[in-house]
Design an enzyme around this catalytic site. Structure first.
Site, PDB file in Angstrom:
ATOM      1  N   GLU A  10       0.763  -0.967  -0.085  1.00 47.22           N
ATOM      2  CA  GLU A  10      -0.213  -0.118  -0.019  1.00 47.22           C
ATOM      3  C   GLU A  10       0.682   1.182  -0.049  1.00 47.22           C
ATOM      4  O   GLU A  10       0.609   2.168  -0.283  1.00 47.22           O
ATOM      5  CB  GLU A  10      -0.974  -0.324   1.326  1.00 47.22           C
ATOM      6  CG  GLU A  10      -1.527   0.971   1.622  1.00 47.22           C
ATOM      7  CD  GLU A  10      -2.566   1.770   1.024  1.00 47.22           C
ATOM      8  OE1 GLU A  10      -3.078   1.318   0.033  1.00 47.22           O
ATOM      9  OE2 GLU A  10      -2.734   2.943   1.372  1.00 47.22           O
ATOM     10  N   GLN A 100      -3.541   5.770  18.032  1.00 48.35           N
ATOM     11  CA  GLN A 100      -3.381   4.262  17.559  1.00 48.35           C
ATOM     12  C   GLN A 100      -1.856   4.053  17.505  1.00 48.35           C
ATOM     13  O   GLN A 100      -1.592   2.762  17.616  1.00 48.35           O
ATOM     14  CB  GLN A 100      -3.899   4.120  16.240  1.00 48.35           C
ATOM     15  CG  GLN A 100      -5.603   3.724  16.490  1.00 48.35           C
ATOM     16  CD  GLN A 100      -6.291   3.506  15.071  1.00 48.35           C
ATOM     17  OE1 GLN A 100      -5.963   3.756  14.341  1.00 48.35           O
ATOM     18  NE2 GLN A 100      -7.207   2.519  15.339  1.00 48.35           N
ATOM     19  N   LEU A 288     -11.721  -1.615  10.239  1.00 46.14           N
ATOM     20  CA  LEU A 288     -11.437  -2.376  11.510  1.00 46.14           C
ATOM     21  C   LEU A 288     -10.503  -3.693  11.083  1.00 46.14           C
ATOM     22  O   LEU A 288      -9.717  -4.085  11.928  1.00 46.14           O
ATOM     23  CB  LEU A 288     -12.860  -2.566  12.072  1.00 46.14           C
ATOM     24  CG  LEU A 288     -12.885  -2.975  13.363  1.00 46.14           C
ATOM     25  CD1 LEU A 288     -12.257  -1.741  14.141  1.00 46.14           C
ATOM     26  CD2 LEU A 288     -14.257  -2.997  14.127  1.00 46.14           C
ATOM     27  N   GLN A 291      -7.016  -2.598  11.327  1.00 45.10           N
ATOM     28  CA  GLN A 291      -6.667  -1.873  12.697  1.00 45.10           C
ATOM     29  C   GLN A 291      -6.678  -2.937  13.690  1.00 45.10           C
ATOM     30  O   GLN A 291      -5.894  -2.880  14.538  1.00 45.10           O
ATOM     31  CB  GLN A 291      -7.489  -0.796  12.873  1.00 45.10           C
ATOM     32  CG  GLN A 291      -7.561   0.354  12.013  1.00 45.10           C
ATOM     33  CD  GLN A 291      -8.648   1.498  12.365  1.00 45.10           C
ATOM     34  OE1 GLN A 291      -9.048   1.521  13.133  1.00 45.10           O
ATOM     35  NE2 GLN A 291      -8.900   2.215  11.062  1.00 45.10           N
ATOM     36  N   HIS A 317      -3.953  -2.224   2.045  1.00 47.90           N
ATOM     37  CA  HIS A 317      -3.839  -1.566   3.427  1.00 47.90           C
ATOM     38  C   HIS A 317      -3.548  -3.002   4.387  1.00 47.90           C
ATOM     39  O   HIS A 317      -2.652  -3.092   5.057  1.00 47.90           O
ATOM     40  CB  HIS A 317      -4.901  -0.890   3.814  1.00 47.90           C
ATOM     41  CG  HIS A 317      -4.519   0.332   4.176  1.00 47.90           C
ATOM     42  ND1 HIS A 317      -4.791   1.577   3.489  1.00 47.90           N
ATOM     43  CD2 HIS A 317      -3.812   0.637   5.297  1.00 47.90           C
ATOM     44  CE1 HIS A 317      -4.212   2.729   4.133  1.00 47.90           C
ATOM     45  NE2 HIS A 317      -3.746   2.319   5.241  1.00 47.90           N
TER      46      HIS A 317
HETATM   47  P1  AMP Z   1      -2.759   5.171   5.728  1.00 47.14           P
HETATM   48  O1  AMP Z   1      -3.651   5.560   4.555  1.00 47.14           O
HETATM   49  O2  AMP Z   1      -1.666   4.415   5.630  1.00 47.14           O
HETATM   50  O3  AMP Z   1      -2.248   6.619   6.438  1.00 47.14           O
HETATM   51  O4  AMP Z   1      -3.907   4.799   6.894  1.00 47.14           O
HETATM   52  C1  AMP Z   1      -5.017   5.151   7.099  1.00 47.14           C
HETATM   53  C2  AMP Z   1      -5.982   4.499   8.467  1.00 47.14           C
HETATM   54  O5  AMP Z   1      -6.989   4.999   8.599  1.00 47.14           O
HETATM   55  C3  AMP Z   1      -5.981   2.890   8.031  1.00 47.14           C
HETATM   56  O6  AMP Z   1      -5.677   2.427   9.388  1.00 47.14           O
HETATM   57  C4  AMP Z   1      -7.662   3.102   7.981  1.00 47.14           C
HETATM   58  O7  AMP Z   1      -8.114   1.747   8.373  1.00 47.14           O
HETATM   59  C5  AMP Z   1      -8.049   4.150   8.543  1.00 47.14           C
HETATM   60  N1  AMP Z   1      -9.197   4.858   7.989  1.00 47.14           N
HETATM   61  C6  AMP Z   1      -9.327   5.559   6.857  1.00 47.14           C
HETATM   62  N2  AMP Z   1     -10.593   5.835   6.574  1.00 47.14           N
HETATM   63  C7  AMP Z   1     -11.257   5.641   7.645  1.00 47.14           C
HETATM   64  C8  AMP Z   1     -12.688   5.434   7.887  1.00 47.14           C
HETATM   65  N3  AMP Z   1     -13.674   6.239   7.387  1.00 47.14           N
HETATM   66  N4  AMP Z   1     -13.000   4.925   9.224  1.00 47.14           N
HETATM   67  C9  AMP Z   1     -12.190   4.312   9.924  1.00 47.14           C
HETATM   68  N5  AMP Z   1     -10.766   4.093   9.517  1.00 47.14           N
HETATM   69  C10 AMP Z   1     -10.456   4.640   8.415  1.00 47.14           C
END
Ligand code: AMP
Length: 352
Positions: A10, A100, A288, A291, A317
């Site tokens: 990613e 987190q 989720l 995460q 991701h």
């Molecule tokens: P990155 O793009 O690598 O910085 O990671 C973004 C993080 O935000 C990841 O852990 C996604 O699961 C989380 N994320 C992005 N959009 C949402 C959303 N609408 N609700 C919950 N988590 C989100």
């Protein structure tokens, strides 16, 4: 020294955040090159630097490359320091992503912590505060840790200025759980949080969201509707949220609005996300799923007991996160399509 390539899979910020979290949890140093190589503006941005600084404060780490736009970072953690910490993202950057980053280390610390986080609380491409509070934190509590979150002030991108308090109690022992089914739907709720808006405007913005959810769930299912009053000073900004609370897991699907409210394109994306969730049997939704991997892997590692969960989709991701976790912990992720979703299992490499 663990060597990571930030251009893997990613190629986003999560590679860095997961590495920081796992370095603190395991005491292992790492170097990451090509940070956020697949993003339009690669390298460390202010919000990622805030994660690095928070991790440094919590672990007394020695750090090199911690500058804006830096493509490389070296991070050598020391012992974890629970207690009182204040992290200011210094922009509208997401404070939940900072939370987190340090949370896993504080889950297994020797004492509780109280964190105050200033910055964005409702950001695009990041978990909004309600997602952390309703979806992520309850699962962390089921691992045996304490987690109480309070939103003190909303902070919408691009202004920020929000504040969150998190009281985190470490687990006596992190115990893994299986999450293979959502369980029965217990509550469906739609909300519009829009600082400064009157109730009528908020209800109007919610009407299409309520209609699309009712169509999906059927007329027999009651949908609660909430338009909390938020002072104009905490805006401008809006979020339209759908919360689906099942017996074993809660999902929050949302869209953010700009100056003129939520765009038709954003509403269409919300509809698509709701359909994808409803059309799958996976317990955990897309976000989720990525995460949850890290805290669960920690519990699996501690107890040397395997665990599994089901997921609606497996994003790039998520797969990238699995790879980063496997670099730090002796665990193995396996995935298989199962029904209308996926099954993810995490097993210790050396079972107890
Ligand atoms: P990155 O793009 O690598 O910085 O990671 C973004 C993080 O935000 C990841 O852990 C996604 O699961 C989380 N994320 C992005 N959009 C949402 C959303 N609408 N609700 C919950 N988590 C989100």
């Amino acid at each position: 020294m663990i060597e990571l390539d930030g251009a893997t899979g990613e190629g986003g910020g999560q590679i860095l955040r997961s590495a920081l979290a796992l370095a603190m949890c395991t005491g292992q140093a790492f170097t990451v090159r090509n940070i956020r190589a697949h993003r339009p503006k690669p390298g460390l941005m202010r919000q990622h630097l805030a994660c690095v600084r928070a991790a440094q404060a919590v672990s007394g780490a020695r750090v090199r490359g911690d500058e804006l736009d830096s493509p490389t970072l070296v991070f050598e953690p020391g012992p974890v320091r629970p207690g009182e910490h204040h992290f200011d993202v210094g922009s509208a950057g997401s404070s939940t992503l900072v939370l987190q980053t340090v949370w896993p280390a504080l889950l297994q610390a020797q004492a509780p912590s109280r964190l105050r986080l200033s910055g964005g609380t409702h950001n695009p491409m990041a978990p909004p505060h309600p997602f952390i509070e309703r979806c992520f934190a309850p699962l962390v509590r089921r691992l045996g840790a304490g987690a109480e979150l309070r939103l003190l002030r909303h902070g919408f991108a691009p202004q920020g200025g929000g504040e969150i308090e998190a009281r985190l109690t470490p687990a006596a022992a992190l115990v893994p759980i299986d999450l293979l089914a959502r369980g029965a739907l217990q509550e469906a709720r739609v909300e519009c949080v829009a600082p400064g808006w009157g109730q009528e405007a908020a209800l109007q913005a919610l009407a299409p969201v309520r209609a699309m959810l009712q169509e999906l769930l059927g007329e027999a299912v009651g949908i609660a509707c909430d338009t909390p009053r938020v002072p104009a000073g905490e805006g401008p900004g809006q979020i339209l949220m759908v919360t689906l609370a099942y017996a074993h897991v809660t999902e929050v699907v949302c869209v953010l609005g700009g100056k003129r409210g939520v765009s038709p394109a954003a509403l269409a994306a919300l509809r698509q996300a709701l359909h994808a969730h409803h059309g799958s049997e996976g317990a955990l939704g897309e976000y989720l799923t990525d995460q949850w991997a890290l805290p669960l892997a920690l519990a699996v590692h501690h107890t040397r007991q395997a665990a599994a969960y089901s997921a609606t989709v497996l994003s790039l991701h998520t797969r990238t996160n699995f790879e980063v976790i496997e670099r730090f912990l002796p665990v193995r992720f396996e995935t298989a399509q199962a029904g209308r979703g996926w099954r993810v299992s995490v097993a210790p490499k050396h079972p107890g």
